[in-house]
Scaffold this active site. Structure first.
Site, PDB file in Angstrom:
ATOM      1  N   ASP A   1       0.834  -1.206   0.000  1.00  0.00           N
ATOM      2  CA  ASP A   1       0.000   0.000   0.000  1.00  0.00           C
ATOM      3  C   ASP A   1       0.868   1.255   0.000  1.00  0.00           C
ATOM      4  O   ASP A   1       2.072   1.194   0.323  1.00  0.00           O
ATOM      5  CB  ASP A   1      -0.932   0.014   1.209  1.00  0.00           C
ATOM      6  CG  ASP A   1      -0.193   0.207   2.532  1.00  0.00           C
ATOM      7  OD1 ASP A   1       0.814  -0.499   2.750  1.00  0.00           O
ATOM      8  OD2 ASP A   1      -0.622   1.061   3.340  1.00  0.00           O
TER       9      ASP A   1
ATOM     10  N   HIS B   1       6.344   9.854   0.967  1.00  0.00           N
ATOM     11  CA  HIS B   1       5.031  10.437   1.265  1.00  0.00           C
ATOM     12  C   HIS B   1       4.800  11.796   0.615  1.00  0.00           C
ATOM     13  O   HIS B   1       3.990  12.578   1.111  1.00  0.00           O
ATOM     14  CB  HIS B   1       4.805  10.558   2.784  1.00  0.00           C
ATOM     15  CG  HIS B   1       4.768   9.253   3.497  1.00  0.00           C
ATOM     16  ND1 HIS B   1       4.250   9.118   4.778  1.00  0.00           N
ATOM     17  CD2 HIS B   1       5.170   8.002   3.142  1.00  0.00           C
ATOM     18  CE1 HIS B   1       4.344   7.857   5.163  1.00  0.00           C
ATOM     19  NE2 HIS B   1       4.911   7.166   4.180  1.00  0.00           N
TER      20      HIS B   1
ATOM     21  N   GLU C   1       0.102  -1.100   5.670  1.00  0.00           N
ATOM     22  CA  GLU C   1       1.168  -0.717   6.593  1.00  0.00           C
ATOM     23  C   GLU C   1       1.152   0.773   6.872  1.00  0.00           C
ATOM     24  O   GLU C   1       1.429   1.216   7.990  1.00  0.00           O
ATOM     25  CB  GLU C   1       2.528  -1.132   6.011  1.00  0.00           C
ATOM     26  CG  GLU C   1       3.704  -0.986   6.979  1.00  0.00           C
ATOM     27  CD  GLU C   1       4.398   0.362   6.937  1.00  0.00           C
ATOM     28  OE1 GLU C   1       5.320   0.592   7.745  1.00  0.00           O
ATOM     29  OE2 GLU C   1       4.030   1.208   6.072  1.00  0.00           O
TER      30      GLU C   1
END
Length: 413
Positions: free
Chosen positions: A80, A384, A175
């Site tokens: 993910d 991210h 996760e």
């Protein structure tokens, strides 16, 4: 290296963003797209006992090719991507022979990946980088890890002269929202120990992480016409602001490093009558971690005491839930598993960077579930967000580390 690039791109172009507001596993249906793709690929390269369960946890086996007893080791990554930044319609860009200068990610939006700000870029001068186009994250966290594990297994299958014991691999959903290990079947995985391939820059080797908790506070208020509010109105947003101002102001993510813990306000949403505040609490030291949780509770209690008479009861509720703990406690008794990885890196000319994780991985939860699980670099940087990138050479080195760990583990003593 083109094989690595092609495999990595085939993974990152599949949207697998997880959703913290979902109560299913996986938290988003689209994670199944890559999960099913991985199952077929593992079968195609010759892995055995390839399984996927009802929650999209994938496991597979590479049988031992030695006669003597060898510990069963594992390698784990998650498929993910974080909901912090969009992972839809990822368009990777390949930068060959990086010249050490600014990289234009998106000319139209003037988005630049610059070594002036991201100094780590300079250590990869002359290498091949994979970047975003400035509008999405890349997904190297942790599809670089998946690429490395699959490619390493493929290499061992195609080169049977390399001796190794039984190897188990596992790929997990969710996760990034803290649930990657929640439904991982440690007994079924049946490894003596494992490694998550989920670190950042080349050389990282980690077996310490934060103790982590999340806090949710709800502040109540009383709405009265502002023209007649004297002594009557209670603005819950101002109460929330008062609470935040009482947190230690220098103990935030942007002002801490190394083993220093922090309080981090992650969300605030409110009106006069109700305001909700969410924060995370982090510390490597267990005693300091517990003290931080008490600090949050004490600040809330003081606000309740101050407004008890006027409001007629508690004006703020506080809920704190632990998320995960420092894996060091579980890994230190079997520190040889860290030493094996360290030796593998050194034999490959990689300088090990052993440091605490300022975060968590599946490995920290798995360690408490009975599967000691240090973390090894996967090669990516700036996770991210739109400035995420990964050097292909770092992925190649991670593949070599996996292979070398397998060799060292199988070596006769």
């Amino acid at each position: 290296m083109q094989h690595i690039i092609d495999r990595f791109i085939s993974y990152v172009t599949v949207d697998t963003e997880s959703d913290p507001n979902s109560d299913t596993t996986p938290s988003t249906a689209k994670q199944w797209d890559l999960a099913n793709q991985l199952v077929e690929e593992l079968k195609a390269i010759g892995m055995e006992e390839v399984t996927i369960d009802a929650n999209a946890y994938i496991m597979a086996t590479l049988p031992s090719n030695v006669e003597h007893d060898v510990p069963t080791i594992g390698f784990i990554s998650h498929f993910d991507t974080t909901p912090d930044f969009t992972g839809a319609n990822i368009k990777p860009q390949i930068v060959e022979n990086y010249d050490g200068k600014d990289i234009i990610l998106n000319k139209e939006q003037n988005i630049v990946l610059s070594p002036g700000y991201f100094k780590d870029l300079l250590q990869y001068k002359g290498q091949t980088l994979i970047t975003t186009d400035g509008t999405t994250l890349l997904g190297a966290d942790d599809k670089a890890g998946i690429t490395e594990i699959v490619t390493a297994m493929e290499y061992l299958i195609n080169n049977p002269e390399i001796k190794h014991g039984k190897i188990r691999i596992g790929f997990t959903p969710d996760e990034e929202i803290g649930r990657g290990a929640h439904k991982f079947d440690v007994e079924k995985f049946a490894a003596d120990w494992a490694y998550t391939m989920d670190g950042s820059q080349i050389g990282e080797l980690e077996y310490e992480n934060f103790n982590a908790a999340g806090a949710k506070l709800t502040f109540s208020g009383k709405s009265v016409h502002p023209g007649y509010a004297k002594g009557k109105m209670i603005n819950s947003m101002l109460l929330a602001n008062k609470f935040i101002s009482k947190l230690p102001k220098h103990e935030t993510p942007q002002e801490t490093k190394g083993y220093e813990g922090f309080f981090h306000v992650t969300g605030i949403n409110g009106s006069i009558e109700e305001t909700k505040v969410e924060l995370i609490i982090r510390d490597h030291d267990r005693k300091k971690f517990e003290k931080r949780k008490k600090t949050v509770e004490k600040i809330a209690a003081k606000i309740n005491k101050k407004f008890a008479k006027q409001f007629g009861g508690p004006i703020v509720s506080c809920e704190i839930k632990d998320s995960y703990y420092n894996m060091r406690e579980k890994v230190e008794p079997v520190i040889h598993i860290v030493e094996v990885a360290e030796k593998a890196m050194k034999e490959l000319g990689i300088k090990p960077i052993i440091k605490p994780i300022r975060g968590g991985t599946d490995g920290c939860q798995l360690s408490y579930m009975g599967l000691p699980c240090p973390n090894i670099f996967a090669g990516g940087h700036n996770f991210h967000g739109k400035y995420e990138y990964v050097p292909v050479e770092s992925m190649q080195k991670a593949i070599e580390v996996i292979v070398k760990i397998a060799e060292l583990t199988a070596a006769k003593k």
